[in-house]
Motif scaffolding. Structure first.
Motif, PDB file in Angstrom:
ATOM      1  N   HIS B  14       0.858  -1.200   0.000  1.00 30.41           N
ATOM      2  CA  HIS B  14       0.000   0.000   0.000  1.00 30.41           C
ATOM      3  C   HIS B  14       0.880   1.231   0.000  1.00 30.41           C
ATOM      4  O   HIS B  14       1.767   1.342   0.851  1.00 30.41           O
ATOM      5  N   TYR B  15       0.626   2.192  -0.893  1.00 33.41           N
ATOM      6  CA  TYR B  15       1.287   3.495  -0.798  1.00 33.41           C
ATOM      7  C   TYR B  15       0.762   4.179   0.459  1.00 33.41           C
ATOM      8  O   TYR B  15      -0.340   3.862   0.907  1.00 33.41           O
ATOM      9  N   PRO B  16       1.538   5.145   1.001  1.00 33.26           N
ATOM     10  CA  PRO B  16       1.080   5.800   2.226  1.00 33.26           C
ATOM     11  C   PRO B  16      -0.295   6.429   2.021  1.00 33.26           C
ATOM     12  O   PRO B  16      -0.535   7.087   0.999  1.00 33.26           O
ATOM     13  N   PRO B  21      -4.560  -1.605  -2.347  1.00 22.47           N
ATOM     14  CA  PRO B  21      -3.144  -1.939  -2.511  1.00 22.47           C
ATOM     15  C   PRO B  21      -2.692  -1.748  -3.960  1.00 22.47           C
ATOM     16  O   PRO B  21      -3.468  -1.982  -4.898  1.00 22.47           O
ATOM     17  N   ALA B  22      -1.467  -1.288  -4.154  1.00 21.01           N
ATOM     18  CA  ALA B  22      -0.928  -1.138  -5.503  1.00 21.01           C
ATOM     19  C   ALA B  22      -0.414  -2.486  -6.013  1.00 21.01           C
ATOM     20  O   ALA B  22      -0.362  -2.736  -7.218  1.00 21.01           O
ATOM     21  N   LEU B  23      -0.007  -3.353  -5.099  1.00 25.54           N
ATOM     22  CA  LEU B  23       0.398  -4.726  -5.448  1.00 25.54           C
ATOM     23  C   LEU B  23      -0.341  -5.679  -4.515  1.00 25.54           C
ATOM     24  O   LEU B  23      -0.474  -5.409  -3.326  1.00 25.54           O
ATOM     25  N   GLY B  40       0.918  -4.333 -18.806  1.00 26.75           N
ATOM     26  CA  GLY B  40      -0.271  -4.042 -18.007  1.00 26.75           C
ATOM     27  C   GLY B  40      -0.799  -2.667 -18.332  1.00 26.75           C
ATOM     28  O   GLY B  40      -0.086  -1.835 -18.881  1.00 26.75           O
ATOM     29  N   LEU B  41      -2.070  -2.416 -17.984  1.00 23.49           N
ATOM     30  CA  LEU B  41      -2.673  -1.115 -18.252  1.00 23.49           C
ATOM     31  C   LEU B  41      -2.066  -0.046 -17.355  1.00 23.49           C
ATOM     32  O   LEU B  41      -1.387  -0.357 -16.390  1.00 23.49           O
ATOM     33  N   ASN B  42      -2.382   1.218 -17.659  1.00 24.57           N
ATOM     34  CA  ASN B  42      -1.942   2.314 -16.794  1.00 24.57           C
ATOM     35  C   ASN B  42      -2.507   2.094 -15.389  1.00 24.57           C
ATOM     36  O   ASN B  42      -3.669   1.749 -15.229  1.00 24.57           O
ATOM     37  N   GLY B  43      -1.665   2.250 -14.412  1.00 22.33           N
ATOM     38  CA  GLY B  43      -2.111   2.104 -13.023  1.00 22.33           C
ATOM     39  C   GLY B  43      -2.182   0.674 -12.545  1.00 22.33           C
ATOM     40  O   GLY B  43      -2.645   0.407 -11.437  1.00 22.33           O
ATOM     41  N   ALA B  44      -1.727  -0.277 -13.366  1.00 21.56           N
ATOM     42  CA  ALA B  44      -1.815  -1.687 -12.978  1.00 21.56           C
ATOM     43  C   ALA B  44      -0.851  -2.030 -11.838  1.00 21.56           C
ATOM     44  O   ALA B  44      -1.084  -2.970 -11.081  1.00 21.56           O
ATOM     45  N   GLY B  45       0.238  -1.287 -11.744  1.00 18.29           N
ATOM     46  CA  GLY B  45       1.207  -1.572 -10.671  1.00 18.29           C
ATOM     47  C   GLY B  45       2.586  -1.940 -11.185  1.00 18.29           C
ATOM     48  O   GLY B  45       3.444  -2.368 -10.413  1.00 18.29           O
ATOM     49  N   LYS B  46       2.837  -1.741 -12.476  1.00 16.26           N
ATOM     50  CA  LYS B  46       4.127  -2.126 -13.074  1.00 16.26           C
ATOM     51  C   LYS B  46       5.284  -1.346 -12.472  1.00 16.26           C
ATOM     52  O   LYS B  46       6.302  -1.916 -12.077  1.00 16.26           O
ATOM     53  N   THR B  47       5.128  -0.012 -12.438  1.00 12.90           N
ATOM     54  CA  THR B  47       6.193   0.823 -11.891  1.00 12.90           C
ATOM     55  C   THR B  47       6.451   0.460 -10.432  1.00 12.90           C
ATOM     56  O   THR B  47       7.604   0.321 -10.007  1.00 12.90           O
ATOM     57  N   THR B  48       5.376   0.277  -9.685  1.00 12.25           N
ATOM     58  CA  THR B  48       5.511  -0.075  -8.273  1.00 12.25           C
ATOM     59  C   THR B  48       6.307  -1.379  -8.124  1.00 12.25           C
ATOM     60  O   THR B  48       7.201  -1.474  -7.285  1.00 12.25           O
ATOM     61  N   LEU B  49       5.993  -2.348  -8.952  1.00 15.02           N
ATOM     62  CA  LEU B  49       6.710  -3.633  -8.905  1.00 15.02           C
ATOM     63  C   LEU B  49       8.201  -3.406  -9.154  1.00 15.02           C
ATOM     64  O   LEU B  49       9.055  -3.941  -8.446  1.00 15.02           O
ATOM     65  N   ASP B 170      11.909   1.163 -16.829  1.00 15.12           N
ATOM     66  CA  ASP B 170      10.485   1.472 -16.793  1.00 15.12           C
ATOM     67  C   ASP B 170      10.128   2.316 -18.018  1.00 15.12           C
ATOM     68  O   ASP B 170      10.482   3.493 -18.079  1.00 15.12           O
ATOM     69  N   GLU B 171       9.438   1.714 -18.964  1.00 16.50           N
ATOM     70  CA  GLU B 171       9.077   2.373 -20.221  1.00 16.50           C
ATOM     71  C   GLU B 171      10.246   3.205 -20.765  1.00 16.50           C
ATOM     72  O   GLU B 171      10.137   4.415 -20.925  1.00 16.50           O
ATOM     73  N   PRO B 172      11.350   2.536 -21.039  1.00 12.01           N
ATOM     74  CA  PRO B 172      12.572   3.267 -21.387  1.00 12.01           C
ATOM     75  C   PRO B 172      12.525   3.872 -22.779  1.00 12.01           C
ATOM     76  O   PRO B 172      13.383   4.685 -23.122  1.00 12.01           O
TER      77      PRO B 172
END
Ligand SMILES: Nc1ncnc2c1ncn2[C@@H]1O[C@H](COP(=O)(O)OP(=O)(O)OP(=O)(O)O)[C@@H](O)[C@H]1O
Ligand SMILES: [Mg+2]
Lengths: 298, 287
Positions: B14-16, B21-23, B40-49, B170-172
């Motif tokens: 969980h982000y603060p 939960p993001a993951l 994954g779609l936008n907001g799916a949690g890829k960056t967080t992972l 991340d989306e380089p």
């Protein structure tokens, strides 16, 4: 490339003599300047210091950004002089030099005003010249070599890293203001941008610190430097000369009780009155200009 | 049996100050030398992972992380990001905010200095790496004065120069032209094959994934919903569609033809085999 010029307080790349002086030698001069400026009340010393620092700026080829940054001195300097003339920050008795309406004007105040202004101007110019001609990582490397505590050095380096972030943020917001029809030049255009700049900058600061840490910034272990900072004989001489000159003058000033010349120099009543009028007008003019200019949206 | 180099053990994050939960319940093992793509779609949690792998989540961003993330045998939550940097290189999704130096060469030098690489090696590595990402001769340019695509290349160079064991991107290539995209993925592929670098890329372009990755992981609402070889995952046109994702053109075409009884055999995920099979079919129809 206009983006980074909005707030001229970062390094201006160049290859002048001043740029090539070792950062520590320059730091000695800046610290020395500040020490001397605050231990003397001799306006001739202060004026020479300011002029000399300004000449260094010209030699370094940073005249334009230097002048731009010095605009900040207009409101500070004019209000300082005007206030000192009507309410000197020195012990009574004051010598009355004239009056405008209900306001009594004092010559001693003007002298002390010049002292304060001289201190601010001399210190500010030398510090700006230093910042504009010194590469942040050179300073960082040199200080690390001097065994400066790592945490302190890290904080300093981090702060210097953040200057361009603030500048960029200014640039972005200024162009946004411009596209909304606001005149995007000068001090007045910067004023309304402060709030968004700081809000945006805090976020950038976090992103940048994440990016820096992800590349090992601040990690334990041996560090190397890509920029090679040399200490030449010249640098020893410049640093040593600065230290000797400044320590000497400071000590002499302190021995002579700040070496104030307020007793010797007596300003004529007409001079004090005129200067007060100019300072007050400049100050209010500047404020009025800023407000009118800042809030006129086409 | 070698141990996985990256391991997520039942991770929920969980982000603060967030409820959702993001993951959620992430279990994942990545072996040394794998080339993994995350979709994954936008907001799916890829960056967080991705941020979990070098510890930005949770050590710098806070929040609550249940379960554990182990990278190179280290429990990520226990080490500061700057120490994880010795193993993990991370290219973030916003190149313009990663630039902090006055010149491109110094931007690349930053990580090398922190890793204690000798000056003599730096003067060799820096131009080499800049050339590798197509920024030859840009050494003295200000990073802030580069185009979006050039900044992205520089961000990649700054990380590649450090030769990390694990490379996360991340989306380089979001700002790169098609040729630039291919270049970046093939550089990563080369480092993966030749130096055994473990590569994890977050990417929207399924065509590119099908071509370069060993494994594709699909994330939806913080969960891993698909995980397998690209041929297997990217050929599941309908399932991807149900998640709002697009399969490679070749797979979509084959799937269409199959529905009309015109396609037999496996669904292709890259263009070359699809083109070949269509040619054969046309040949057969004529002959
Ligand atoms: N700093 C943050 N604070 C709170 N919530 C966040 C934060 N960053 C991301 N989130 C939320 O976490 C979820 C996952 O975000 P994440 O950035 O991992 O998605 P993503 O798959 O990378 O999306 P994209 O394709 O847009 O990059 C989203 O719902 C997002 O709103
Ligand atoms: Mg993302």
């Amino acid at each position: 490339m206009t983006m980074t010029t909005a707030l001229p307080i970062a390094m201006i790349p160049g290859d002048s003599v001043i740029h090539r002086i070792n950062p520590i030698a320059k730091l000695v001069w800046v610290v020395g300047y500040i020490v001397l400026a605050f231990s003397t009340q001799n306006i001739f010393i202060l004026a020479s210091m300011a002029v000399f620092a300004f000449l260094l700026g010209i030699v370094a080829g940073v005249l334009k950004p230097l002048l731009k940054a010095m605009i900040i001195l207009v409101p500070i300097g004019s209000s300082l002089l005007a206030l000192q003339i009507i309410a000197p920050a020195v012990e009574r008795p004051w010598t009355l030099a004239g009056s405008i309406g209900p306001l009594s004007l004092y010559g001693d105040g003007l002298y002390y005003g010049f002292v304060l202004l001289g201190r601010v101007v001399a210190s500010l110019i030398i510090a700006l010249v230093m910042v504009m001609t010194t590469h942040p990582s050179d300073l960082f490397t040199s200080l690390a070599k001097l065994k400066m505590p790592y945490t302190l050095n890290f904080m300093l380096a981090m702060t210097l890293q953040l200057i361009p972030v603030f500048q960029r943020e200014f640039g972005v917001i200024m162009s946004a203001q411009k596209s909304r029809g606001m005149k995007g030049t000068g001090f007045s255009a910067v004023l309304p941008s402060f709030v968004p700049v700081f809000v945006g900058a805090i976020e950038r600061v976090q992103q940048l610190s994440i990016s820096l840490e992800s590349r090992g910034f601040g990690s334990d272990g041996h560090k190397t430097s890509y920029r090679q900072v040399r200490v030449r004989v010249r640098d020893w001489i410049i640093g040593g000369l600065g230290a000797v000159l400044i320590v000497g003058l400071s000590v002499y000033s302190i021995i002579r009780g700040t070496w104030s010349l307020s007793g010797e120099i007596v300003f004529s009543g007409a001079f004090v009155t005129t200067l007060f009028a100019i300072a007050a007008l400049t100050f209010f003019g500047f404020i009025a200009f800023t407000i009118i200019y800042g809030f006129t949206r086409k | 049996m070698t141990d996985p180099i990256i391991r997520f053990d039942n991770v929920t994050y969980h982000y603060p100050g967030t409820e959702e939960p993001a993951l959620r319940d992430i279990d994942l093992e990545i072996m040394p030398g794998e080339y993994v793509a995350i979709l994954g779609l936008n907001g799916a949690g890829k960056t967080t992972l991705g941020l979990c792998v070098n510890g930005v989540v949770p050590t710098m961003l806070g929040g609550t992380l249940e379960g554990s993330v182990t990278v190179g045998g280290l429990d990520v939550g226990e080490y500061p990001v700057r120490e994880m940097a010795k193993i993990v290189g991370m290219v973030f999704d916003n190149p313009e905010f990663q630039m902090s130096q006055l010149s491109a060469a110094e931007e690349v030098a930053l990580g090398l200095e922190n890793a204690g690489i000798a000056y003599e090696d730096m003067v060799r590595i820096i131009p080499e790496t800049l050339e590798l990402v197509g920024l030859k001769g840009f050494e003295e340019r200000s990073p802030l004065g580069l185009s979006g695509g050039q900044q992205q290349r520089l961000a990649i160079a700054a990380v590649l120069a450090m030769k990390p064991q694990i490379l996360i991107m991340d989306e380089p290539t979001s700002n790169l032209d098609p040729i630039g995209k291919q270049e970046v993925f093939s550089i990563a592929g080369k480092l993966n094959k030749e130096a055994g670098m473990t590569v994890v890329v977050i990417e929207h372009e399924v065509e590119v994934m099908a071509k370069f990755a060993d494994r594709v992981i699909v994330i939806d609402h913080g969960r891993i919903v698909m995980n397998g070889a690209p041929e297997e995952i990217l050929s599941r046109v309908k399932e991807l569609g149900a998640l709002g994702l697009r399969a490679p053109e070749a797979a979509v075409l084959a799937d269409d033809l199959r529905a009309r009884g015109l396609w037999t055999g496996p669904t292709p995920t890259t263009t070359a085999p699809a083109v070949e099979q269509v040619r054969t079919m046309i040949g057969a129809a004529r002959g």
